[in-house]
Write a protein that holds these residues in place. Sequence first.
Motif, mmCIF file in Angstrom:
data_model
loop_
_atom_site.group_PDB
_atom_site.id
_atom_site.type_symbol
_atom_site.label_atom_id
_atom_site.label_comp_id
_atom_site.label_asym_id
_atom_site.label_seq_id
_atom_site.Cartn_x
_atom_site.Cartn_y
_atom_site.Cartn_z
ATOM 1 N N ARG A 1 -2.843 10.077 -4.010
ATOM 2 C CA ARG A 1 -2.800 11.278 -3.496
ATOM 3 C C ARG A 1 -3.794 12.020 -4.184
ATOM 4 N NH1 ARG A 1 2.636 13.149 -1.975
ATOM 5 N NH2 ARG A 1 3.346 11.367 -2.964
ATOM 6 N N ASN A 2 -4.156 11.963 -5.355
ATOM 7 C CA ASN A 2 -4.767 12.806 -6.141
ATOM 8 C C ASN A 2 -6.359 12.069 -6.322
ATOM 9 O OD1 ASN A 2 -2.895 14.543 -6.680
ATOM 10 N ND2 ASN A 2 -1.961 13.021 -8.074
ATOM 11 N N LYS A 3 -6.467 10.976 -5.711
ATOM 12 C CA LYS A 3 -8.054 10.584 -5.799
ATOM 13 C C LYS A 3 -9.224 11.276 -5.723
ATOM 14 C CE LYS A 3 -10.968 6.419 -4.559
ATOM 15 N NZ LYS A 3 -12.057 7.355 -4.211
ATOM 16 N N THR A 4 -10.078 11.313 -6.603
ATOM 17 C CA THR A 4 -11.462 12.316 -6.393
ATOM 18 C C THR A 4 -12.339 11.414 -5.475
ATOM 19 O OG1 THR A 4 -12.080 11.373 -8.643
ATOM 20 C CG2 THR A 4 -10.951 13.465 -8.616
ATOM 21 N N GLN A 5 -13.187 12.103 -4.659
ATOM 22 C CA GLN A 5 -14.054 11.558 -3.897
ATOM 23 C C GLN A 5 -15.105 10.675 -4.656
ATOM 24 O OE1 GLN A 5 -13.874 11.530 -0.202
ATOM 25 N NE2 GLN A 5 -15.507 9.986 -0.809
ATOM 26 N N ASP B 1 1.045 -1.149 0.114
ATOM 27 C CA ASP B 1 -0.155 -0.090 -0.017
ATOM 28 C C ASP B 1 0.786 1.096 0.088
ATOM 29 O OD1 ASP B 1 -1.692 2.123 0.479
ATOM 30 O OD2 ASP B 1 -3.050 1.130 1.863
ATOM 31 N N PRO B 2 1.142 2.037 -1.018
ATOM 32 C CA PRO B 2 1.888 3.017 -1.293
ATOM 33 C C PRO B 2 1.294 4.546 -0.955
ATOM 34 C CG PRO B 2 0.850 2.512 -3.510
ATOM 35 C CD PRO B 2 0.523 1.573 -2.415
ATOM 36 N N ASP B 3 0.190 4.329 -0.034
ATOM 37 C CA ASP B 3 -0.586 5.456 0.220
ATOM 38 C C ASP B 3 0.342 6.463 0.968
ATOM 39 O OD1 ASP B 3 -2.517 7.270 1.043
ATOM 40 O OD2 ASP B 3 -4.014 5.921 1.590
ATOM 41 N N PRO B 4 0.410 7.656 0.477
ATOM 42 C CA PRO B 4 1.096 8.692 1.135
ATOM 43 C C PRO B 4 0.874 9.196 2.266
ATOM 44 C CG PRO B 4 0.066 9.622 -0.833
ATOM 45 C CD PRO B 4 -0.300 8.231 -0.807
ATOM 46 N N ARG B 5 -0.391 8.836 2.745
ATOM 47 C CA ARG B 5 -0.849 9.331 4.238
ATOM 48 C C ARG B 5 -0.024 8.586 5.187
ATOM 49 N NH1 ARG B 5 -4.325 9.308 0.317
ATOM 50 N NH2 ARG B 5 -6.032 10.772 0.358
ATOM 51 N N GLY C 1 -7.424 -2.426 3.164
ATOM 52 C CA GLY C 1 -6.926 -1.299 2.695
ATOM 53 C C GLY C 1 -7.681 -0.785 1.019
ATOM 54 N N TYR C 2 -8.053 -2.126 0.572
ATOM 55 C CA TYR C 2 -8.829 -1.902 -0.814
ATOM 56 C C TYR C 2 -10.029 -1.031 -0.411
ATOM 57 C CZ TYR C 2 -12.044 -3.528 -4.107
ATOM 58 O OH TYR C 2 -13.241 -3.645 -5.314
ATOM 59 N N LEU C 3 -10.769 -1.470 0.662
ATOM 60 C CA LEU C 3 -12.067 -0.583 0.802
ATOM 61 C C LEU C 3 -11.761 0.686 1.277
ATOM 62 C CD1 LEU C 3 -14.270 -3.130 2.509
ATOM 63 C CD2 LEU C 3 -14.240 -2.714 0.113
ATOM 64 N N LYS C 4 -10.400 0.964 2.017
ATOM 65 C CA LYS C 4 -9.930 2.461 2.304
ATOM 66 C C LYS C 4 -9.873 3.255 1.182
ATOM 67 C CE LYS C 4 -5.673 2.893 2.687
ATOM 68 N NZ LYS C 4 -4.801 3.303 1.474
ATOM 69 N N ASP C 5 -9.394 2.469 -0.012
ATOM 70 C CA ASP C 5 -8.935 3.317 -1.194
ATOM 71 C C ASP C 5 -10.280 3.881 -1.851
ATOM 72 O OD1 ASP C 5 -6.275 3.106 -0.429
ATOM 73 O OD2 ASP C 5 -5.857 1.572 -2.310
ATOM 74 N N LEU C 6 -11.174 2.862 -1.750
ATOM 75 C CA LEU C 6 -12.362 3.161 -2.663
ATOM 76 C C LEU C 6 -13.114 4.468 -1.830
ATOM 77 C CD1 LEU C 6 -14.183 -0.266 -2.893
ATOM 78 C CD2 LEU C 6 -12.942 1.127 -4.767
ATOM 79 N N CYS C 7 -12.690 4.830 -0.628
ATOM 80 C CA CYS C 7 -13.373 5.796 0.269
ATOM 81 C C CYS C 7 -12.589 7.105 0.057
ATOM 82 C CB CYS C 7 -13.591 5.508 1.695
ATOM 83 S SG CYS C 7 -14.751 3.754 2.100
ATOM 84 N N ARG D 1 -2.432 0.011 -7.261
ATOM 85 C CA ARG D 1 -2.385 1.849 -7.256
ATOM 86 C C ARG D 1 -1.138 2.480 -6.903
ATOM 87 N NH1 ARG D 1 -2.741 -1.562 -2.775
ATOM 88 N NH2 ARG D 1 -3.796 -0.350 -0.906
ATOM 89 N N THR D 2 -0.686 3.361 -7.250
ATOM 90 C CA THR D 2 0.487 4.258 -7.171
ATOM 91 C C THR D 2 0.167 5.176 -5.946
ATOM 92 O OG1 THR D 2 0.086 5.925 -8.600
ATOM 93 C CG2 THR D 2 1.289 4.244 -9.528
ATOM 94 N N ALA D 3 1.326 5.807 -5.355
ATOM 95 C CA ALA D 3 1.175 6.837 -4.467
ATOM 96 C C ALA D 3 0.495 8.069 -5.165
ATOM 97 C CB ALA D 3 2.751 7.264 -3.917
#
Lengths: 184, 168
Positions: free
Chosen positions: B10-14, A44-48, B81-87, B4-6
């Motif tokens: 970082r730029n994901k839209t809601q 998970d590369p999340d920058p957070r 983590g997968y569900l976190k990214d969706l949110c 996914r990449t950082a």
Amino acid sequence: MTTTATKLTPEVKAVIGATSEFTEAGWGVVNKESLRRFTQAIMDPDPRYWDADFAKTTRYGEVIAPHLAGSGGGRAAWQDVDPVSLTFRENPVADGLREAPGRRRGGLPSIPTDLVRVLNAGNEIEMYKHPVIGDRLYSQSKYASIIERVGRDGAHMLIITTETYHWNQRGELCYINRGSSFQR
Amino acid sequence: MTTRTADELRNKTQMYYEDVSEGQMLPTYVLGPMTPTHVFRWSAAIENWHRIHYDQDFAIYHEGLPNILVNGSWKQSIMPGYLKDLCLPDGWMWKVSFQHRAMIVPGDTLTCWAKVTSKYVKEGMGFIELETGMKTQDDIETCPGTGTIVLPLKGGRAIPYPFVPPKS
């Protein structure tokens, strides 16, 4: 080898509901290096999780950790004897999991059973707050249920569900994990 | 969605409550192929010395398994983590539940998926109930489960952090 004898003995039933002490969990203090290893291992590369400047612009305002980071895992406590060496000196064919001395297991009593193999069965997790760098995490566990199942081969197994609450040092609830395992 | 990449995170839209509908498949997330090195890295990170995760001889000849196994505890962090990214960025991954049904071994490529089963609004927050899973390249479901994510409504209130669930 299979057996028709129940494994849900009175001794096993007696530990249902047993609750551990309120104990320091997992890593103890959440730190940057352990967080790096954890998040890389879950890809998970999340920058957070690592970019402090970016994290300041998010709703969290600081670097956060995944909920299960910091409080998960089996960190061994400091002790006089290397626990891995001791494990295999005592049992050369140890599975490396259950018998490791000093391993933190949430402070619950052992299940009094001769079933030796353990597999993870599933989880129910509720999330409330992320741990952050410097947090000290605490947990309390309970044997929520122990039930018996009989496999297709006639072998009896136990399904053990442990409910664990995880808090930070301010008493804020980070998450609840209800984990189930097969013991066969 | 593939791995996914950082910058994507970082730029994901809601994604808003209004953006999803019952029956909708949400973006997937692909991991793998898994290797023994991935499995070992996880075991080392969490100090899990269970030999079925790194000692192939022990796994096969002592435990009767097909190979070393990808850890259930790893999946336990992958699905949230997968569900976190969706949110992201301002929703909340509230609940996730799953069973470890099929073994995952090195060589497997995994696809996390989620399907909307229902949605409702409580206290100004959008709740999305999901059926979830993690399938192998052979379409074997290894990790069936459910999840609840909380998304903001367009023009609505912010999702509280720390998360405070509705009273009823």
